[in-house]
Structures are given as structure tokens and as C-alpha cells.
Design an enzyme around this catalytic site. Sequence first.
Site, PDB file in Angstrom:
ATOM      1  N   ARG A  47      26.446  48.718  46.841  1.00  0.00           N
ATOM      2  CA  ARG A  47      26.281  48.233  48.210  1.00  0.00           C
ATOM      3  C   ARG A  47      27.228  49.022  49.091  1.00  0.00           C
ATOM      4  O   ARG A  47      28.020  49.824  48.608  1.00  0.00           O
ATOM      5  CB  ARG A  47      26.468  46.706  48.339  1.00  0.00           C
ATOM      6  CG  ARG A  47      27.343  45.972  47.386  1.00  0.00           C
ATOM      7  CD  ARG A  47      28.800  46.267  47.494  1.00  0.00           C
ATOM      8  NE  ARG A  47      29.251  46.260  48.865  1.00  0.00           N
ATOM      9  CZ  ARG A  47      30.317  46.876  49.322  1.00  0.00           C
ATOM     10  NH1 ARG A  47      31.071  47.590  48.492  1.00  0.00           N
ATOM     11  NH2 ARG A  47      30.677  46.833  50.563  1.00  0.00           N
ATOM     12  N   GLY A  48      27.128  48.780  50.411  1.00  0.00           N
ATOM     13  CA  GLY A  48      27.913  49.566  51.364  1.00  0.00           C
ATOM     14  C   GLY A  48      27.019  50.698  51.875  1.00  0.00           C
ATOM     15  O   GLY A  48      26.418  51.426  51.066  1.00  0.00           O
ATOM     16  N   ALA A  49      26.942  50.837  53.192  1.00  0.00           N
ATOM     17  CA  ALA A  49      25.938  51.735  53.785  1.00  0.00           C
ATOM     18  C   ALA A  49      25.991  53.176  53.257  1.00  0.00           C
ATOM     19  O   ALA A  49      24.974  53.707  52.783  1.00  0.00           O
ATOM     20  CB  ALA A  49      26.058  51.692  55.307  1.00  0.00           C
ATOM     21  N   ASP A 237      27.176  49.372  59.271  1.00  0.00           N
ATOM     22  CA  ASP A 237      25.907  49.611  58.563  1.00  0.00           C
ATOM     23  C   ASP A 237      24.907  50.356  59.416  1.00  0.00           C
ATOM     24  O   ASP A 237      24.028  51.041  58.901  1.00  0.00           O
ATOM     25  CB  ASP A 237      25.305  48.284  58.095  1.00  0.00           C
ATOM     26  CG  ASP A 237      26.084  47.796  56.902  1.00  0.00           C
ATOM     27  OD1 ASP A 237      27.142  47.183  57.100  1.00  0.00           O
ATOM     28  OD2 ASP A 237      25.653  48.090  55.764  1.00  0.00           O
ATOM     29  N   ASN A 247      27.474  45.228  61.248  1.00  0.00           N
ATOM     30  CA  ASN A 247      28.342  45.247  60.058  1.00  0.00           C
ATOM     31  C   ASN A 247      28.268  43.861  59.427  1.00  0.00           C
ATOM     32  O   ASN A 247      27.569  42.965  59.925  1.00  0.00           O
ATOM     33  CB  ASN A 247      29.780  45.634  60.443  1.00  0.00           C
ATOM     34  CG  ASN A 247      30.634  45.908  59.217  1.00  0.00           C
ATOM     35  OD1 ASN A 247      30.239  46.653  58.326  1.00  0.00           O
ATOM     36  ND2 ASN A 247      31.799  45.290  59.139  1.00  0.00           N
ATOM     37  N   LYS A 248      28.980  43.680  58.348  1.00  0.00           N
ATOM     38  CA  LYS A 248      28.936  42.440  57.571  1.00  0.00           C
ATOM     39  C   LYS A 248      29.061  41.204  58.458  1.00  0.00           C
ATOM     40  O   LYS A 248      29.856  41.186  59.395  1.00  0.00           O
ATOM     41  CB  LYS A 248      30.064  42.484  56.534  1.00  0.00           C
ATOM     42  CG  LYS A 248      30.180  41.316  55.599  1.00  0.00           C
ATOM     43  CD  LYS A 248      28.911  40.936  54.898  1.00  0.00           C
ATOM     44  CE  LYS A 248      28.258  42.061  54.137  1.00  0.00           C
ATOM     45  NZ  LYS A 248      26.868  41.705  53.704  1.00  0.00           N
TER      46      LYS A 248
END
Length: 349
Positions: A47-49, A237, A247-248
Site C-alpha cells: 500500500r502507499g501511492a 495519494d 491522503n489517508k
Amino acid sequence: MKNHIRYSESEQALFLLDQRFLPEQEKWFVCRRVKDVVEAIQTMVIRGAPALGVTAGYGCCLAVASQDPADPEWQKIVNEKLNRLAKARPTAVNLSHTVARMRGYWKADADIGFRDLCWMWLQLAKDIHLEDISGNKKMGRIGEKLFQDGQTVMTHCNAGALATGGYGTALGVFRAAKSAGKKITVIANETRPFLQGARLTAYELHKDGIPVKIACDNAAGLLMVRGLVDAVLVGADRIAANGDTANKIGTYSLAILAREHGIPFYVAAPTTTIDPQAMSGEDIPIETRPAAEVTHIGECRITPRDIPVYNFAFDVTPHHLITNIITEKGLLEPPYKQSLDAILKQRYQ
Ligand code: MRU
């Protein structure tokens, strides 16, 4: 945290460090086909863009390598697999951006044979991976200048090596500050429901000897009002053309709190996270994830049965709440419409 995304040419397989088991266990998830890569992305093995962008590059390699070149339909099948890969998660633009970039090279050489396409895509996937790491390092050197020795900086989610090709955007800035001899203490917000902050950010920073404290997400206001936070620094993201930043989930609330308390709020992201097709945050798709992530912690149910939940994975911070955007091409100032436009002109230079 090198090699958490590793492609083996001899085994024709992609090895991903399975982030669902960190920090307690280091297990590897092996992808041999595109369906494995899609599963890994959707279930948060990776995960993580920017990490999704790097993974997608190797995913394209598997898409072609797993075909039979004698099949007259192989190009059509590869195209379908690429579509599936690009849509595996909707918010992080790096995923569809990588697939479009790989496709662009294919289109430019439409008659390329099977073996040559395998070779060309593998070189490109490796380049995308290395570019991400070197871009993060540049971003780190640019960003660390914003911080002074002794400061305490809050971050949300995990924008570290695990979320990228191997160095980190927001956490890359902390790494660069450490290399520059500064002691920055990081507050890692827990980041419900997947706990990327408590599990992954704390794990990475502690491993690197960067002082880190974990805080519950809902402690941010108290920490700020008590003067315990000098700045907030997060990843992204997707950044729209006007600077609105996805973002998150929880990032938007932090930006409002930071503004209320006169605390600078920074975003660190590579230019691959900028989406010029999205005019504003309203054009950014926000992923909703399974209810079980909220109703359970691990195997353990924590909510009464049959009660619906909200599980939006991201929110959008409006551009006017962002002090600066740190990229590998430079530090962006508002108005972001102009500064983002200028930086995009140099994206692959
Ligand atoms: O749902 P996730 O864990 O993929 O969300 C990740 C984030 O929101 C990160 O902050 C973002 O992708 C930047 S990572 C350098």
C-alpha cells in the site's frame, strides 16, 4: 528498508513484503500473475501511492510474461490485465499513472514482438522503481530545510520506505533531516482503522534510530494546543491541479487543527502523484473499504453486530490549508495551480 518490492527475472515472480503482518512478522507474498498483484494491492499486502505505482510496473511485466506468444490474442489479453491492474484501487493516481506510462511505450512501438516487449517493460519497471527512490531522496533534501534541529513533527499514516520504492516521502524528509545532523522527533498518529502509523511508521523510524512517539488519532488537538507539535508533514495519494490533496482519512481534520493552532502543514509527494486531469478535490475518487476493517481488530470483533460503519479510506485537504508541497522537483508555494503546472512541465526531465 530496501527490497520490500523485489522482482525475480529467473523465477518470473514479484516478491512483496506483506505489510499486513508488520511489525511482528516479516512474511513475503509471491505474485506470479496479475491476479496475485491485484489481490496484493486490494488486501493491503502492499500500500502507499508510490509503492502501488512501482508494483504496477512489475505487474505489467507479469501480465506479458505469463502469456503464450503463440496465442494470437495475447496482446488483447495483456491489455485486459492492464485495465484490471490500473483499477485495483481508485484513489492513488500512481497506479493508473504507471500503467498509462507502460502502455505509452507499447503504443509508441505497436509492432514490437513478445520477447522485446517483456524486455522493454522490465527495463521500464526497474527505471520507475529507481526513479521513485532517487526522487524521494531529492525530495528529502529539499524538505528537510523546512525543519529545525529539536522540532517535533506530526505525521499521519505511513509515507515511508514501505509506501514507496524504498525511501519515503514524508519519512524520507525525516531521514534526510537525520543525515543533515538534525534531531527531529516524530509523532506517528495511530491511523485507524488499518494502523499504518502505529504499525508501519513507528517500525520504520525506530529501525532507523529516528525518535518516534505514537499518538491516538483523536489526541491531535490536545497535542497541538499544548504546544507539542511544531509542524505536520504528510504524504499524498493524489494532488489535483489546484493543489487539493487526497491522503489517508483524518488528514483533512489535522490540516484544520494545524491552521487553528498556527502550525505549518506540509505535503511531500513525488510529481507522479499529481493528477492534472483532476481540476479539484471533487474530481478525486475516494475509496471505501470493507466494513470488517472497522468492526474488527485482527480476528477480534470490537463493534456490536449488524451496525453499519463508514470506512472511507481517504479524505481531501483543500489547497488553502497547505503551507507548501514538497516534490523532487522543488518546494511548491501557493497558488498551487501555477506552481503545479510549472512543475509538471518538467515531470520526466
Ligand atoms: O491506504 P494506504 O495505506 O495505501 O494509504 C496510504 C496513504 O494515505 C499515504 O499517506 C500516501 O499513499 C502517501 S505514501 C508515500
